[in-house]
Design a protein around this motif. Structure first.
Motif, PDB file in Angstrom:
ATOM      1  N   GLN A 243      97.028  40.179  42.264  1.00 20.64           N
ATOM      2  CA  GLN A 243      96.416  40.605  41.006  1.00 20.64           C
ATOM      3  C   GLN A 243      97.350  41.483  40.173  1.00 20.64           C
ATOM      4  O   GLN A 243      96.961  41.954  39.102  1.00 20.64           O
ATOM      5  CB  GLN A 243      95.127  41.372  41.284  1.00 20.64           C
TER       6      GLN A 243
ATOM      7  N   PHE B 198      98.926  44.393  41.172  1.00 26.98           N
ATOM      8  CA  PHE B 198      98.988  45.813  41.513  1.00 26.98           C
ATOM      9  C   PHE B 198     100.386  46.157  42.020  1.00 26.98           C
ATOM     10  O   PHE B 198     100.994  45.395  42.777  1.00 26.98           O
ATOM     11  CB  PHE B 198      97.972  46.157  42.606  1.00 26.98           C
TER      12      PHE B 198
ATOM     13  N   ARG C 181      90.591  45.559  40.162  1.00 21.26           N
ATOM     14  CA  ARG C 181      91.424  45.515  38.966  1.00 21.26           C
ATOM     15  C   ARG C 181      90.638  45.946  37.730  1.00 21.26           C
ATOM     16  O   ARG C 181      91.164  46.666  36.862  1.00 21.26           O
ATOM     17  CB  ARG C 181      91.988  44.109  38.752  1.00 21.26           C
TER      18      ARG C 181
END
Length: 385
Positions: free
Chosen positions: A360, A362, A320
């Motif tokens: 996260q 995505f 990330r």
């Protein structure tokens, strides 16, 4: 008196039998014992994966930039009870393309801070594995032996050209392999050996490993210098032939000088970023920006020195950071499976990383690029046609 003579005659045979037994145990058991002690999985290796994450993972075209499986004495096509990678586990984890690295030298007392080039633990490993004697005193021959092993592994599609890559992607059931080198000490100081390695099938090479060599300084070496004149010629020769330049393990000076010299995308095949794990092993933000400027990819690892804890979540956090810093096009996987590492997942349990990326934030399109699409793009831009 006669009995004493008999006993004395028996002793040489007993000693000889013990020696033979010791040799059998050494050559038969030592390689496996060594790998079990070095290649581990943290905890059970099992992670909760949602049905949605598993379904997404099953649709991905996945490419991992680094494993050291060829260092160990086992069949890369057969399921093993040790290590992290083999063909069945790659298939279980839906890995389409695995980069297999040739490790040729490792210093005694290897560490991340400072290593000389005057010792080597892999020589004893080569002997214990009963590799051909030509590999016992030649780093070049060790890499040629690794290439021969991969050439014999018919369960893999060996990728050497863009045409090979296209054929791999067109075959839904195939698993691909690409040969790489971990440290160009195996050139043995000769530029012409780039051609020898290319002809053997190698299509990626890291300039250094854990020590400075004739090509460049290592981030773990004594001097930690930059590119040598030979190193500059090596990069030019690699790019001309269609080999990907890998900056993993390179010193900060080597990274800076190489980024000014290259004309094609480069990779940092396996490691982490200082922003999420501030170890000597990892990249600064400036270096990440430099790699991205070439169109290249940063392969994020699965082990503690790369991401500070061997979990899919830690890997996803580092990925990330790269995404947020330079964009999703420069994020990739660099597991370092079978690299004398303790990792959070082996190849079979890779869906846990897809789950961690979803956690996260995505998107599906971003995960497609990070899990393999970006690596395939770099290969298309670099490999021979």
């Amino acid at each position: 008196m006669a009995k004493a003579k008999v006993r004395r005659r028996r002793w040489p045979w007993i000693v000889a039998a013990l020696v033979v037994l010791a040799v059998i145990l050494f050559f038969g058991l030592a390689p496996g014992i060594a790998e079990r002690s070095m290649n581990r999985i943290a905890g059970s290796g099992e992670w909760t994966v949602s049905p949605a994450a598993q379904a997404l993972h099953d649709r991905l075209v996945i490419a991992d930039l680094h494993s050291d499986t060829l260092l160990w004495k086992r069949d890369p096509e057969a399921r093993a009870e040790r290590g992290h990678v083999d063909l069945p586990r790659l298939q279980d984890g839906n890995v389409k393309l695995q980069v297999f690295s040739s490790v040729t030298k490792s210093p005694k007392g290897q560490n991340y801070e400072s290593n000389g080039a005057d010792t080597d633990t892999i020589t004893m490993l080569a002997i214990a594995q009963l590799q051909p004697p030509r590999t016992w005193d030649s780093l070049l021959q060790r890499s040629l032996w690794h290439a021969e092993r991969m050439q014999r592994a018919k369960g893999y599609t060996l990728v050497q050209t863009v045409r090979d890559l296209d054929a791999l992607l067109a075959d839904r059931t195939a698993t691909g392999a690409l040969l790489s080198i971990e440290g160009l000490q195996n050139l043995e100081g000769k530029l012409g050996n780039v051609d020898v390695l290319f002809d053997a099938g190698y299509r990626m090479a890291g300039l250094t490993h854990f020590f400075d060599n004739e090509v460049a300084g290592s981030m773990h070496g004594l001097e930690k210098g930059g590119l040598t004149p030979l190193g500059r010629d090596v990069i030019r020769r690699m790019e001309a032939k269609g080999m990907v330049v890998d900056l993993a393990h390179a010193s900060h000076k080597t990274v800076a000088e190489a980024l000014k010299l290259v004309t094609k995308p480069v990779v940092y095949s396996h490691g982490g970023v200082k922003a999420t794990c501030n170890t000597n092993r990892n990249l600064t933000d400036e270096e990440i920006r430099g790699i991205a400027a070439t169109g290249g990819v940063v392969g994020i690892g699965f082990w503690d020195a790369a991401v500070c804890e061997p979990t899919p979540q830690a890997t996803a956090r580092a990925m990330r950071h790269v995404r947020d810093l330079v964009g999703i096009d420069h994020v990739g996987l660099g597991s370092d499976w079978d690299g004398a590492t303790t990792v959070g997942v082996d190849a079979a349990h890779l869906p846990a990383v897809t789950q961690a990326l979803l956690d996260q934030g995505f998107t599906q399109a971003e995960i497609e690029k990070a899990m393999g699409g970006n690596v395939l793009r770099v290969l298309r831009a670099t490999l021979p046609r």
